[in-house]
Structure formats: structure tokens, C-alpha cells
Design a protein around this motif. Structure first.
Motif, PDB file in Angstrom:
ATOM      1  N   VAL A  75      48.428  79.569 -83.679  1.00  0.00           N
ATOM      2  CA  VAL A  75      47.177  78.965 -84.111  1.00  0.00           C
ATOM      3  C   VAL A  75      47.517  77.693 -84.875  1.00  0.00           C
ATOM      4  O   VAL A  75      48.514  77.648 -85.604  1.00  0.00           O
ATOM      5  N   ASP A  76      46.746  76.652 -84.663  1.00  0.00           N
ATOM      6  CA  ASP A  76      46.938  75.386 -85.365  1.00  0.00           C
ATOM      7  C   ASP A  76      45.982  75.358 -86.548  1.00  0.00           C
ATOM      8  O   ASP A  76      44.756  75.478 -86.369  1.00  0.00           O
ATOM      9  N   LEU A  77      46.547  75.211 -87.775  1.00  0.00           N
ATOM     10  CA  LEU A  77      45.743  75.273 -88.991  1.00  0.00           C
ATOM     11  C   LEU A  77      46.127  74.163 -89.961  1.00  0.00           C
ATOM     12  O   LEU A  77      47.296  73.797 -90.071  1.00  0.00           O
ATOM     13  N   THR A  78      45.126  73.668 -90.691  1.00  0.00           N
ATOM     14  CA  THR A  78      45.397  72.779 -91.820  1.00  0.00           C
ATOM     15  C   THR A  78      45.919  73.643 -92.960  1.00  0.00           C
ATOM     16  O   THR A  78      45.849  74.875 -92.913  1.00  0.00           O
TER      17      THR A  78
ATOM     18  N   ASP B 281      38.236  74.115 -87.188  1.00  0.00           N
ATOM     19  CA  ASP B 281      37.223  73.093 -87.445  1.00  0.00           C
ATOM     20  C   ASP B 281      37.535  71.723 -86.857  1.00  0.00           C
ATOM     21  O   ASP B 281      36.766  70.791 -87.028  1.00  0.00           O
ATOM     22  N   GLY B 282      38.663  71.585 -86.144  1.00  0.00           N
ATOM     23  CA  GLY B 282      38.985  70.316 -85.492  1.00  0.00           C
ATOM     24  C   GLY B 282      39.580  69.255 -86.387  1.00  0.00           C
ATOM     25  O   GLY B 282      39.825  68.132 -85.948  1.00  0.00           O
ATOM     26  N   THR B 283      39.859  69.560 -87.643  1.00  0.00           N
ATOM     27  CA  THR B 283      40.443  68.600 -88.568  1.00  0.00           C
ATOM     28  C   THR B 283      41.856  68.229 -88.123  1.00  0.00           C
ATOM     29  O   THR B 283      42.632  69.094 -87.723  1.00  0.00           O
ATOM     30  N   GLU B 284      42.187  66.928 -88.194  1.00  0.00           N
ATOM     31  CA  GLU B 284      43.520  66.480 -87.828  1.00  0.00           C
ATOM     32  C   GLU B 284      44.529  66.841 -88.918  1.00  0.00           C
ATOM     33  O   GLU B 284      44.162  67.099 -90.051  1.00  0.00           O
ATOM     34  N   GLY B 285      45.805  66.828 -88.531  1.00  0.00           N
ATOM     35  CA  GLY B 285      46.870  67.075 -89.484  1.00  0.00           C
ATOM     36  C   GLY B 285      47.249  68.542 -89.610  1.00  0.00           C
ATOM     37  O   GLY B 285      47.855  68.943 -90.592  1.00  0.00           O
TER      38      GLY B 285
ATOM     39  N   ILE C  60      48.438  64.520 -81.750  1.00  0.00           N
ATOM     40  CA  ILE C  60      47.672  64.827 -82.953  1.00  0.00           C
ATOM     41  C   ILE C  60      47.246  66.284 -82.854  1.00  0.00           C
ATOM     42  O   ILE C  60      46.516  66.672 -81.943  1.00  0.00           O
ATOM     43  N   ILE C  61      47.744  67.084 -83.801  1.00  0.00           N
ATOM     44  CA  ILE C  61      47.403  68.504 -83.800  1.00  0.00           C
ATOM     45  C   ILE C  61      46.170  68.691 -84.668  1.00  0.00           C
ATOM     46  O   ILE C  61      46.144  68.248 -85.820  1.00  0.00           O
ATOM     47  N   THR C  62      45.174  69.314 -84.091  1.00  0.00           N
ATOM     48  CA  THR C  62      43.930  69.539 -84.818  1.00  0.00           C
ATOM     49  C   THR C  62      43.756  71.020 -85.117  1.00  0.00           C
ATOM     50  O   THR C  62      44.226  71.879 -84.375  1.00  0.00           O
ATOM     51  N   ASP C  63      43.092  71.298 -86.221  1.00  0.00           N
ATOM     52  CA  ASP C  63      42.833  72.668 -86.657  1.00  0.00           C
ATOM     53  C   ASP C  63      41.984  73.387 -85.609  1.00  0.00           C
ATOM     54  O   ASP C  63      40.958  72.863 -85.171  1.00  0.00           O
ATOM     55  N   ASP C  64      42.426  74.573 -85.205  1.00  0.00           N
ATOM     56  CA  ASP C  64      41.695  75.334 -84.186  1.00  0.00           C
ATOM     57  C   ASP C  64      40.339  75.820 -84.688  1.00  0.00           C
ATOM     58  O   ASP C  64      39.471  76.146 -83.873  1.00  0.00           O
TER      59      ASP C  64
END
Length: 111
Positions: A33-36, A14-18, A8-12
């Protein structure tokens, strides 16, 4: 018995999944960077003036701020090559003379 592994990749931010992983570079450093989608859109909006004005570079080709190679006239090229050989510097018979050799030649001529 079966096992499942979920990543599960979470937004760097705010921690939101997806989130999805995005890569960008600044200078010599490449970032991931992991971003929604919402945060990706924010990043693209902030970068838009720069990406619109900039030039795309093909992968594997990194440009530096170095000045383009100076083209020497034939007489200067021969003189520089002869001087370099006399100094014991390795210079090819054909092709471009390295900038460091040209600089050393000019410094020696200025003395």
C-alpha cells in the motif's frame, strides 16, 4: 536531447503525492500500500496492539497453523515403518515418518 522520467507515488487512500510503499501480510497474502507519513502513522497506531503481542518471523519462513510433528516411541516407529513397507508405501529407513503414514497405520490398527 535528454529525457527525464519522474515517478510520483500517491497515497492510495487520498491521492496525496509523496507517499512511500509499505508491505504487510495477513494470512497467506502479502499486501503493498502506498501511504503518506500521516496515513502510515494511522495504520501503525491501529496495528500496534497486535504487533506488540505478536512474534516476528524471519523472511522466507512462513508459519502455518499445523500442529507440531508427533514424536513416536521406537517400538511404534518400527511397527509403523514395517506396516508401511508391507503396504508398498515409500518410507525411509531413518528419520521422521510422514504424518499421513502414521495416520494410515493407526486407522488400519483401529479396524
Amino acid at each position: 536531447m535528454a529525457q527525464q522520467t519522474r515517478v510520483i507515488i500517491t497515497d492510495d487512500l487520498d491521492g496525496t503525492e509523496g507517499a512511500k510503499t509499505y508491505r504487510f501480510a495477513w494470512g497467506e497474502t502479502v499486501y503493498e500500500v502506498d501511504l503518506t507519513d500521516a496515513h502510515r502513522d494511522e495504520l501503525l497506531h491501529v496495528l500496534e496492539p497486535y504487533t506488540s503481542a505478536g512474534r516476528r518471523v524471519r523472511p522466507g519462513r512462513v508459519r502455518t497453523a499445523a500442529a507440531p510433528a508427533e514424536r513416536l516411541d521406537r517400538a511404534t516407529s518400527r511397527a509403523t515403518g514395517g506396516w508401511a513397507a508391507g503396504q508398498g508405501l515409500a518410507v525411509k529407513d531413518r528419520g521422521r515418518i510422514p504424518a499421513s503414514v502414521v495416520e494410515a497405520y493407526r486407522a488400519a490398527e483401529a479396524r
